[in-house]
Motif scaffolding. Structure first.
Motif, short mmCIF file in Angstrom:
data_model
loop_
_atom_site.label_atom_id
_atom_site.label_comp_id
_atom_site.label_asym_id
_atom_site.label_seq_id
_atom_site.Cartn_x
_atom_site.Cartn_y
_atom_site.Cartn_z
N SER A 23 -60.17 -24.89 -15.35
CA SER A 23 -58.81 -25.37 -15.62
C SER A 23 -58.61 -25.55 -17.12
CB SER A 23 -58.56 -26.70 -14.90
OG SER A 23 -58.67 -26.53 -13.51
N LEU A 25 -60.21 -24.03 -19.55
CA LEU A 25 -60.17 -22.72 -20.20
C LEU A 25 -58.77 -22.11 -20.07
CD1 LEU A 25 -61.66 -20.17 -21.43
CD2 LEU A 25 -61.89 -19.40 -19.07
N LEU A 26 -58.19 -22.23 -18.86
CA LEU A 26 -56.83 -21.70 -18.64
C LEU A 26 -55.84 -22.37 -19.58
CD1 LEU A 26 -56.76 -21.48 -14.76
CD2 LEU A 26 -56.27 -19.59 -16.29
N VAL A 29 -56.45 -21.04 -23.28
CA VAL A 29 -56.02 -19.65 -23.47
C VAL A 29 -54.50 -19.53 -23.33
CG1 VAL A 29 -56.19 -17.30 -22.58
CG2 VAL A 29 -58.23 -18.71 -22.76
N ALA A 30 -53.94 -20.18 -22.29
CA ALA A 30 -52.48 -20.08 -22.08
C ALA A 30 -51.73 -20.66 -23.26
CB ALA A 30 -52.08 -20.79 -20.79
N LEU A 90 -59.88 -13.67 -12.70
CA LEU A 90 -59.81 -14.54 -13.87
C LEU A 90 -59.01 -13.89 -14.99
CD1 LEU A 90 -60.52 -17.04 -15.49
CD2 LEU A 90 -62.64 -15.93 -16.18
N ALA A 91 -59.38 -12.63 -15.32
CA ALA A 91 -58.67 -11.95 -16.41
C ALA A 91 -57.19 -11.81 -16.08
CB ALA A 91 -59.29 -10.57 -16.65
N LEU A 94 -55.48 -15.13 -16.50
CA LEU A 94 -55.32 -15.49 -17.91
C LEU A 94 -54.13 -14.75 -18.51
CD1 LEU A 94 -59.03 -15.62 -19.12
CD2 LEU A 94 -57.44 -17.54 -18.98
N PHE A 97 -50.87 -16.20 -17.13
CA PHE A 97 -50.56 -17.49 -17.74
C PHE A 97 -50.01 -17.32 -19.15
CE2 PHE A 97 -52.34 -20.09 -14.45
CZ PHE A 97 -51.77 -21.33 -14.67
N VAL A 98 -50.68 -16.47 -19.95
CA VAL A 98 -50.23 -16.26 -21.32
C VAL A 98 -48.80 -15.71 -21.32
CG1 VAL A 98 -50.56 -14.84 -23.38
CG2 VAL A 98 -52.51 -15.99 -22.33
N THR A 162 -52.07 -25.11 -13.94
CA THR A 162 -53.32 -24.39 -13.67
C THR A 162 -53.72 -24.52 -12.21
OG1 THR A 162 -54.64 -26.30 -14.32
CG2 THR A 162 -54.25 -24.63 -16.00
N ASP A 172 -60.59 -23.05 -9.84
CA ASP A 172 -60.20 -24.13 -10.75
C ASP A 172 -60.54 -25.45 -10.08
OD1 ASP A 172 -58.18 -24.05 -8.76
OD2 ASP A 172 -56.99 -25.37 -10.03
#
Lengths: 218, 239
Positions: A23, A25-26, A29-30, A90-91, A94, A97-98, A162, A172
């Motif tokens: 969570s 990490l998300l 990165v986001a 995961l990728a 990510l 989210f971005v 997340t 997560d």
């Protein structure tokens, strides 16, 4: 009413911590990716050229009217097709989210820049600064000041968001807890734990942010 | 990208049917949870604006708790935890006899989450209007409660028609969460079609358009209301 067995938390702690790390990490990165792309989108939207501003505005409108769950599905299925090989959940999450948060950060950044009065730009140009210098030395510092609380608030929302990666089966914090809940037959303890942890983190961040806002206003 | 778009798949039985029923569930959940959110939000927001008292504190706790737990987690609390912690007979009733349990749970969870957000809007609206109008209303000879009830609350509510539109759209988006407990709303149906046909992108496109259309309708309708009675009308009257 089932008897509470809080031992289940102690037994699954390391697994839950892995979920929490994901969570986090998300969120990181986001936020970073969203701010960078959001800044680009904001500059596009502020352009006087309609061919540049239009697509950015359309992108922001679409992203903001879609549920994040649907956006997660979009990227989950689209990205592997677009590049021709699977990239894993995961990728894709990510990226989703971005791209999703970029639309929200774009609006925050755009409002921040618009907030700085037009007269300031004109005055800057009149003193002989170039447009990029005006942006860097006059507009952005003031815009940043206005944006900071909104960006911090958005980070709290991203953290809550997340939990939605549950739908693409990413581990997560919420998903790890639900796995333990199903394995040990302990939904009460696990979901209460998740709620309490989110509540403590989000509420204290919100209160800290309010405090910071009031301090700056007064 | 070598995806073979095949839009005709959506015209085949039963996929058209699925998307249509998904859209209906999305609209139904959005509307019913919005009704709940508005009722709860109005009461809590007004109570939260009172000068003091135990009720004000309780309203504050509701807002803090419900706004700071992710909505999906709240949905799971209502769906998985509530039947376990209430007395056994009620728990059994929820699990066995409650009609449309997933729908009801989704509406309660989404409605109460959105209600906490609405409450904050209501409080903000009342505060924004109250600071200017309260002294004026008191000067005309109204008692404080009358001034609050007859002047500040109605005008405060009119001022927030715009922000409430965004809150409604948030609620529409939140309706997608109910797919996690098995309500086959719009997003769930498009996921479902992808499972069956591997032509998910067409279905996701239709879902996307569905959400955009709902958004457009709501924004248009609310702009109309805002012009007649809301903040826009207030500003016109003031100028």
């Amino acid at each position: 009413m089932s008897d509470f067995d809080w031992g289940v938390i102690a037994r699954s702690w390391s697994f839950l911590a892995e979920g929490m790390a994901l969570s986090a990490l998300l969120v990181v990165v986001a936020t970073i990716g969203g701010l960078v792309i959001g800044f680009g989108l904001a500059l596009m939207r502020l352009s006087s050229n309609r061919l540049i501003a239009g697509p950015a505005a359309a992108y922001v409108t679409v992203m903001r009217s879609l549920p994040l769950v649907l956006v997660l599905f979009w990227f989950y299925f689209l990205v592997p097709l677009a590049i021709g090989r699977p990239i894993g959940s995961l990728a894709s999450a990510l990226i989703a989210f971005v791209m999703f948060e970029a639309a929200f950060y774009c609006e925050i950044i755009r409002a921040g820049i618009n907030n700085v009065r037009q007269g300031q730009t004109e005055a800057g140009l009149a003193t002989g600064l170039r447009r990029s210098q005006v942006m860097r030395h006059i507009v952005m510092p003031q815009a940043l000041k206005a944006m900071t609380p909104l960006v911090l608030n958005q980070i709290i929302i991203v953290f809550q968001d997340t939990s939605l990666v549950y739908v693409v089966a990413l581990h997560d914090f919420l998903t790890t807890a639900s796995i333990v809940a199903a394995r040990d037959g302990r939904p009460t303890e696990m979901y209460t734990l998740v709620a309490v942890v989110y509540l403590i983190i989000c509420l204290s961040s919100t209160k800290a942010l309010e405090f910071y806002r009031k301090g700056r206003a007064g | 990208m070598n995806y073979r778009w095949n839009w005709s798949i959506l015209l085949q039985e039963p996929y058209t049917e699925w998307l249509w029923s998904g859209l209906q569930w999305t609209v139904a959940i959005s509307l019913v949870s919005w009704a709940l959110a508005l009722s709860v939000g109005l009461v809590v927001g007004v109570v939260r604006s009172l000068p003091s008292g135990i009720l004000r504190v309780i309203a504050g706790i509701y807002i803090d708790v419900f706004r700071n737990i992710p909505p999906l987690v709240q949905l799971f609390l209502w769906y998985f935890v509530l039947p376990e912690i209430v007395p056994e007979t009620i728990g059994l009733w929820i699990k066995r006899d409650l009609p449309h349990p997933e729908f009801v749970t989704a509406v309660v969870a989404i409605g109460l989450f959105a209600g906490s957000r609405v409450a904050e809007q209501v409080r903000a609206g009342i505060e924004a209007v109250g600071n200017h109008l309260m002294p004026a209303a008191l000067a005309t000879g109204l008692r404080p409660m009358q001034a609050f009830r007859l002047v500040v609350v109605p005008l405060g509510l009119r001022a927030i028609v715009g922000p409430l539109t965004s809150e409604f759209l948030v609620t529409v988006k939140l309706s997608s969460l109910s797919l996690t407990i098995g309500v086959l709303e719009l997003t769930a149906q498009s996921r479902h079609i992808e499972n069956y046909t591997f032509q998910g992108l067409e279905a996701f496109t239709v879902a996307t358009i569905g959400y955009l259309l709902i958004g457009l309708c709501v924004t248009g309708l609310m702009r109309l209301i805002d012009d007649r009675v809301g903040g826009a009308a207030l500003r016109k009257a003031g100028s």
